[in-house]
Design a protein around this motif. Structure first.
Motif, short mmCIF file in Angstrom:
data_model
loop_
_atom_site.label_atom_id
_atom_site.label_comp_id
_atom_site.label_asym_id
_atom_site.label_seq_id
_atom_site.Cartn_x
_atom_site.Cartn_y
_atom_site.Cartn_z
N UNK A 171 19.63 -5.71 0.81
CA UNK A 171 18.31 -4.83 0.31
C UNK A 171 17.32 -4.88 -0.61
N UNK A 172 17.98 -5.85 -1.91
CA UNK A 172 17.39 -5.70 -3.38
C UNK A 172 16.76 -7.36 -2.89
N UNK A 173 17.43 -7.66 -2.19
CA UNK A 173 16.63 -9.55 -1.83
C UNK A 173 15.50 -9.28 -1.29
N UNK A 174 15.61 -8.23 0.44
CA UNK A 174 14.28 -7.77 1.06
C UNK A 174 13.61 -7.40 0.01
N UNK A 175 13.38 -6.76 -0.56
CA UNK A 175 12.48 -6.10 -1.37
C UNK A 175 11.96 -7.34 -2.54
N UNK A 176 12.39 -8.12 -2.57
CA UNK A 176 11.11 -9.31 -3.27
C UNK A 176 10.58 -9.93 -1.82
N UNK A 177 10.54 -9.96 -0.90
CA UNK A 177 10.56 -10.95 0.08
C UNK A 177 9.13 -9.16 0.63
N UNK A 178 9.53 -8.24 0.84
CA UNK A 178 8.68 -7.47 0.97
C UNK A 178 7.45 -7.23 0.06
N UNK A 179 7.79 -7.48 -1.50
CA UNK A 179 6.04 -8.02 -2.36
C UNK A 179 5.41 -8.89 -2.46
N UNK A 180 6.34 -10.05 -1.86
CA UNK A 180 5.88 -11.17 -1.41
C UNK A 180 4.64 -10.77 -1.05
N UNK A 181 4.68 -9.91 0.52
CA UNK A 181 3.33 -10.07 1.41
C UNK A 181 2.67 -8.71 1.20
N UNK A 182 2.54 -8.49 -0.45
CA UNK A 182 1.99 -7.41 -0.74
C UNK A 182 0.39 -8.45 -1.04
#
Length: 419
Positions: A171-182
């Motif tokens: 979940x933490x690693x996925x959140x970092x990827x989500x912020x990249x998509x912003x």
């Protein structure tokens, strides 16, 4: 080359090869090390390495097991490559699939279970539900590397630590990827910089973000899949005896370590993504059956140096904290306004220990300190403390950030003057 210190990469590969050769000499020892790694049994893993005199190489050995285990796991779960190769332009879509999985409590638990249980059917059903079949190998390698990050932290810790929750870590690693998509423009530049292992470009885009290590993990996971498909071509068929195959690979890399410049030649071709040169070298060294395993291991080791380069540790704040046993910070009220102690109004005579925290040698701004003394209450003006007035002594702790292969750990060591 794009990395800051390629010689360190060559040395790390050689040392890893030598260490794995030692472990692979005895089949029972190799199996015990692999079992301890997979079970996250740090005590057994470190005890075994200690018996072989390999304790200092724990992180290197763990990364070797990770690279090899992830190749075999993803071959088992994801099967052959898709008919049409995944392109760099599709990586944002791959990121979206990861975010979709990791932001859903049920989906991320199913991904974690499929990876941990090596469950091909569950993995395939999950990807079909989220439309991620095309990215099966990328998703598998990313999740496996997140798992490895947890494992190596546990099995190589100098003291027992609580196991990390794999679902939470995903979940933490996925959140970092989500912020990249912003920021799609920034994401495109990150991808380009990662392909070229351009530390300066990626570091400038990532900045001092707290999730830098997770961003780098995502960059490395897909980069190594794409690079190794290009260099090695089709994946091998399913391996009947994975453990025996892993041990055979360990013996093979031990042989390379004994060759003068063997890993230098291999790593240079992987870094350059030179298909013809890598293929010829793999054939010359009779490593064809291990092509993907060899490529992924070298690729992840180079990415390890890359992550070390872009994820800079926070700066250490220099601070003198004590004069002897008396604390300088005013909240403790150890000193009066005139510099004497609150307990009895005492001053200091003779040798005075001054204790505090110093930054390490990587600090971007050099710090200088000056101490002055003055006789009390006679006055006469302050006098600078010069070097000859300081006896050989520990004046404090040298605080530094140590990269353990996965993250930075704050450590300290005695700092002397005139010694």
């Amino acid at each position: 080359m794009p990395l800051d210190d390629t010689q360190q990469l060559f040395d790390d590969l050689r040392r890893s090869g030598e260490a794995m050769g030692r472990i692979a000499e005895d089949e029972s020892v190799f199996r015990a090390a692999l079992d301890a790694f997979r079970a996250e049994d740090g005590e057994s893993f470190q005890r075994l390495l200690g018996q072989l005199g390999l304790a200092p190489d724990c992180e290197r050995i763990c990364r070797w097991f990770c690279a090899k285990d992830c190749v075999l796991l993803c071959l088992e779960l994801a099967g052959p490559w898709p008919e049409k190769q995944v392109t760099v332009d599709e990586l944002p879509r791959f990121a979206e699939i990861l975010v979709k999985i990791t932001e859903d409590e049920e989906l991320v638990e199913r991904l974690a279970d499929a990876i941990q249980d090596r469950d091909k059917r569950a993995f395939g059903e999950l990807l079909k539900q989220v439309g991620g079949e095309r990215f099966a190998h990328l998703i598998c390698h990313w999740a496996c590397q997140v798992r490895c990050r947890v494992r190596c932290r546990i099995v190589c810790s100098p003291r027992p630590i609580e196991p990390r929750n794999f679902v939470g870590e995903l979940g933490i690693a996925g959140s970092a990827v989500r912020r990249l998509l912003e920021n799609r423009d920034s994401l495109a530049e990150l991808i380009k910089g990662a392909l070229e292992l351009d530390c300066e470009r990626v570091a400038s885009l990532v900045g001092n973000r707290g999730d830098c290590e997770y961003i780098c993990l995502w960059l490395c996971s897909w980069r190594c899949v794409l690079v190794c498909r290009r260099l090695c071509g089709e994946l091998p068929r399913a391996i009947e005896s994975p453990i025996e195959e892993m041990r055979a690979f360990a013996q093979a890399v031990a042989g390379i370590a004994r060759m003068e410049g063997g890993f230098t030649r291999l790593a240079e071709t992987v870094l350059a993504q030179d298909e013809a040169a890598f293929s010829a070298l793999v054939k010359e060294l009779k490593l064809n059956r291990f092509c993907h395993q060899l490529c992924h291991w070298i690729c992840y080791e180079s990415c390890e140096r890359f992550c070390f380069c872009i994820c800079r540790p926070p700066a250490t704040i220099p601070l003198f904290t004590h004069v002897g046993s008396y604390r300088v910070d005013p909240i403790w009220n150890d000193f009066t306004a005139d510099g004497t102690t609150s307990a009895g109004g005492l001053a200091f005579t003779g040798t005075i220990p001054l204790i505090g925290i110093l930054p390490d040698g990587t600090a971007p701004v050099a710090e200088e300190y000056r101490f002055r003394t003055e006789k009390y209450p006679l006055g006469g003006g302050p006098q600078d403390v010069i070097a000859t007035m300081i006896p050989p002594t520990v004046i404090g702790q040298l605080e530094y950030w140590d990269w353990n292969g996965l993250s930075y750990t704050l450590r300290s060591a005695n700092y002397y003057v005139n010694n």
